[in-house]
Design a protein around this motif. Structure first.
Motif, PDB file in Angstrom:
ATOM      1  N   GLU A 134      -7.424   8.905  -4.031  1.00  0.00           N
ATOM      2  CA  GLU A 134      -6.708   9.827  -3.251  1.00  0.00           C
ATOM      3  C   GLU A 134      -6.379  11.128  -4.020  1.00  0.00           C
ATOM      4  O   GLU A 134      -6.508  12.132  -3.733  1.00  0.00           O
ATOM      5  CB  GLU A 134      -5.576   9.392  -1.968  1.00  0.00           C
ATOM      6  CG  GLU A 134      -4.918  10.507  -1.401  1.00  0.00           C
ATOM      7  CD  GLU A 134      -3.734  10.125  -0.660  1.00  0.00           C
ATOM      8  OE1 GLU A 134      -2.907  10.900  -0.221  1.00  0.00           O
ATOM      9  OE2 GLU A 134      -4.013   8.728  -0.105  1.00  0.00           O
TER      10      GLU A 134
ATOM     11  N   HIS B 204       0.824  -1.253  -0.116  1.00  0.00           N
ATOM     12  CA  HIS B 204       0.245   0.060   0.019  1.00  0.00           C
ATOM     13  C   HIS B 204       0.789   1.246   0.059  1.00  0.00           C
ATOM     14  O   HIS B 204       0.718   2.081  -0.880  1.00  0.00           O
ATOM     15  CB  HIS B 204      -1.023  -0.075   1.323  1.00  0.00           C
ATOM     16  CG  HIS B 204      -2.238  -0.779   1.009  1.00  0.00           C
ATOM     17  ND1 HIS B 204      -3.496  -0.344   0.600  1.00  0.00           N
ATOM     18  CD2 HIS B 204      -2.284  -2.201   1.128  1.00  0.00           C
ATOM     19  CE1 HIS B 204      -4.460  -1.368   0.530  1.00  0.00           C
ATOM     20  NE2 HIS B 204      -3.650  -2.327   0.927  1.00  0.00           N
TER      21      HIS B 204
ATOM     22  N   ALA C  38      -4.845   4.703  -3.884  1.00  0.00           N
ATOM     23  CA  ALA C  38      -4.126   5.789  -4.155  1.00  0.00           C
ATOM     24  C   ALA C  38      -4.677   6.527  -5.312  1.00  0.00           C
ATOM     25  O   ALA C  38      -4.719   7.889  -5.348  1.00  0.00           O
ATOM     26  CB  ALA C  38      -2.941   5.253  -4.707  1.00  0.00           C
TER      27      ALA C  38
ATOM     28  N   GLU D 209       1.618   8.635  -6.841  1.00  0.00           N
ATOM     29  CA  GLU D 209       1.909   9.818  -6.441  1.00  0.00           C
ATOM     30  C   GLU D 209       3.230  10.440  -7.251  1.00  0.00           C
ATOM     31  O   GLU D 209       2.933  11.754  -7.785  1.00  0.00           O
ATOM     32  CB  GLU D 209       2.460  10.156  -5.015  1.00  0.00           C
ATOM     33  CG  GLU D 209       2.439  11.699  -4.514  1.00  0.00           C
ATOM     34  CD  GLU D 209       2.936  11.920  -2.976  1.00  0.00           C
ATOM     35  OE1 GLU D 209       2.931  12.974  -2.437  1.00  0.00           O
ATOM     36  OE2 GLU D 209       3.718  10.525  -2.590  1.00  0.00           O
TER      37      GLU D 209
ATOM     38  N   HIS E  33       1.330   3.704  -3.215  1.00  0.00           N
ATOM     39  CA  HIS E  33       0.997   5.161  -3.072  1.00  0.00           C
ATOM     40  C   HIS E  33       2.325   5.907  -3.463  1.00  0.00           C
ATOM     41  O   HIS E  33       1.944   6.945  -4.252  1.00  0.00           O
ATOM     42  CB  HIS E  33       0.742   5.479  -1.596  1.00  0.00           C
ATOM     43  CG  HIS E  33       0.336   6.554  -1.344  1.00  0.00           C
ATOM     44  ND1 HIS E  33       1.022   7.899  -1.131  1.00  0.00           N
ATOM     45  CD2 HIS E  33      -1.017   7.193  -1.017  1.00  0.00           C
ATOM     46  CE1 HIS E  33       0.394   8.944  -0.825  1.00  0.00           C
ATOM     47  NE2 HIS E  33      -0.740   8.574  -0.814  1.00  0.00           N
ATOM     48  N   ARG E  34       3.448   5.739  -3.159  1.00  0.00           N
ATOM     49  CA  ARG E  34       4.430   6.605  -3.501  1.00  0.00           C
ATOM     50  C   ARG E  34       4.541   6.396  -5.117  1.00  0.00           C
ATOM     51  O   ARG E  34       5.162   7.548  -5.606  1.00  0.00           O
ATOM     52  CB  ARG E  34       5.815   5.978  -2.881  1.00  0.00           C
ATOM     53  CG  ARG E  34       5.879   6.100  -1.510  1.00  0.00           C
ATOM     54  CD  ARG E  34       7.129   5.779  -0.619  1.00  0.00           C
ATOM     55  NE  ARG E  34       6.974   5.611   0.569  1.00  0.00           N
ATOM     56  CZ  ARG E  34       6.622   4.644   1.051  1.00  0.00           C
ATOM     57  NH1 ARG E  34       6.333   3.405   0.680  1.00  0.00           N
ATOM     58  NH2 ARG E  34       6.594   4.620   2.525  1.00  0.00           N
TER      59      ARG E  34
ATOM     60  N   ALA F 105      -4.654  -1.340  -3.099  1.00  0.00           N
ATOM     61  CA  ALA F 105      -3.613  -0.135  -2.904  1.00  0.00           C
ATOM     62  C   ALA F 105      -3.681   0.840  -4.085  1.00  0.00           C
ATOM     63  O   ALA F 105      -3.763   1.945  -3.988  1.00  0.00           O
ATOM     64  CB  ALA F 105      -2.067  -0.679  -2.835  1.00  0.00           C
TER      65      ALA F 105
END
Length: 337
Positions: free
Chosen positions: A207, A162, A204, A170, A166-167, A200
């Protein structure tokens, strides 16, 4: 019962009305025993708390002697599982423990009475063999979680998918990505890892406000089939400019076959959730999660040895984070820098 109160094969044979040889063969998983008879023997062995001779031998030697390692059938095509197995076997060898390799989706055939502990990489939902081990109170270490509704293992060594995904997303968004596609394993890999990757990516994308579509691809799929799948994604009116691949090698195949993953290409942002050492990790065009499977396998073996030789079992499953890294493609923004 025997005078020492330890249940023996003759005890089981006498209670079941079977020969000692038949009971022994059932406990050893030999194919000469009818499945109905094997089930009777295994059920009674569990009920009576039977321990196989390997456990007794371990007691005499003062140490465990045999660990089981369960991997998916996909091990035959994916180097991740081979590297994990090498790391596990090497670490087990340092404490003089033998390793038995099993398919994680195999039905229970009495293995719980022949090993002192077990580890599983990507525990599949259909695995009766691993559940048999846990029900027999054999310590089990699971790499990357366990399926819903399955019994809890003694320990879990978990990659933070996760956080890493996310990284990655992003960074892709910071670089200009606007639409994401996830190519995730289909039901050919029914593991918690598959669910974690899908969840995950979805979290992301929600978000970051990135539209996401999901395509499923068999873990045994060919490079040609993958190429056709990606072409179909690119033919869509809302074609993605970022594709996250859940299976090993898939990002490498797509980048090579369709010339993707570079600025100005149809999909500048290509990522792998299971980076392959040869085709993805270290690639200038692909960003990949590197779980270091050799070291992960070794840690599972040493943790299992600690559990088996401990004076008492843990009251709750041990959850140990595993430090993975991200190998970034050259043009990806490094937000952590």
């Amino acid at each position: 019962m025997s005078p020492s109160n330890r249940v023996t094969i003759p005890d089981l044979a006498d209670e079941l009305g079977l020969s000692v040889g038949t009971v022994s063969s059932a406990l050893n998983g030999k194919s000469s025993v009818a499945e109905s008879t094997r089930k009777r023997v295994l059920d009674l062995a569990r009920l009576r708390g039977y321990k196989f001779n390997t456990a007794a031998r371990g007691l005499r030697f003062g140490r465990p002697t045999t660990f089981a390692l369960h991997v998916p059938l996909a091990a035959r095509t994916l180097s991740y599982y081979m590297q994990f197995a090498i790391g596990f076997a090497d670490a087990a060898a340092t404490v003089d423990v033998d390793v038995v390799l099993s398919a994680s989706n195999a039905a229970g055939r009495g293995e719980a009475f022949r090993v002192d502990g077990a580890a599983v990489a990507d525990w599949e939902a259909s695995s009766g063999g691993i559940e048999e081990l846990i029900h027999a109170q054999v310590p089990v270490v699971a790499a990357d979680g366990f399926p819903c509704n399955a019994p809890s293992p003694a320990a879990i060594v978990q990659v933070d998918y996760h956080g890493q995904i996310h990284r990655i997303l992003e960074s892709a968004r910071a670089g200009g990505a606007t639409r994401v596609a996830l190519v995730a394993p289909d039901d050919s890999l029914q593991a918690r890892w598959t669910t974690d990757v899908i969840d995950a990516c979805a979290a992301a994308c929600a978000e970051f406000g990135l539209p996401m579509q999901t395509a499923r691809f068999p873990i045994f799929g060919t490079s040609e089939d993958l190429t056709e799948l990606v072409r179909s994604l690119l033919a869509d009116a809302d074609a993605p400019d970022c594709i996250v691949f859940g299976g090993q090698n898939l990002a490498g195949y797509a980048a090579s076959n369709l010339q993707l993953g570079t600025p100005g290409s149809a999909v500048p942002w290509i990522a792998s959730c299971a980076g392959d050492q040869l085709t993805e990790i270290g690639s200038s065009t692909i960003t990949a999660i590197d779980a270091n499977p050799i070291a992960l396998g070794a840690r599972c073996a040493t943790l299992l040895h600690e559990l088996v030789t401990a004076e008492s079992a843990p009251s709750e499953p041990i959850v140990e984070p595993w430090p993975s890294t991200i190998a970034w493609g050259d043009h990806w923004p490094r937000l952590d820098a």
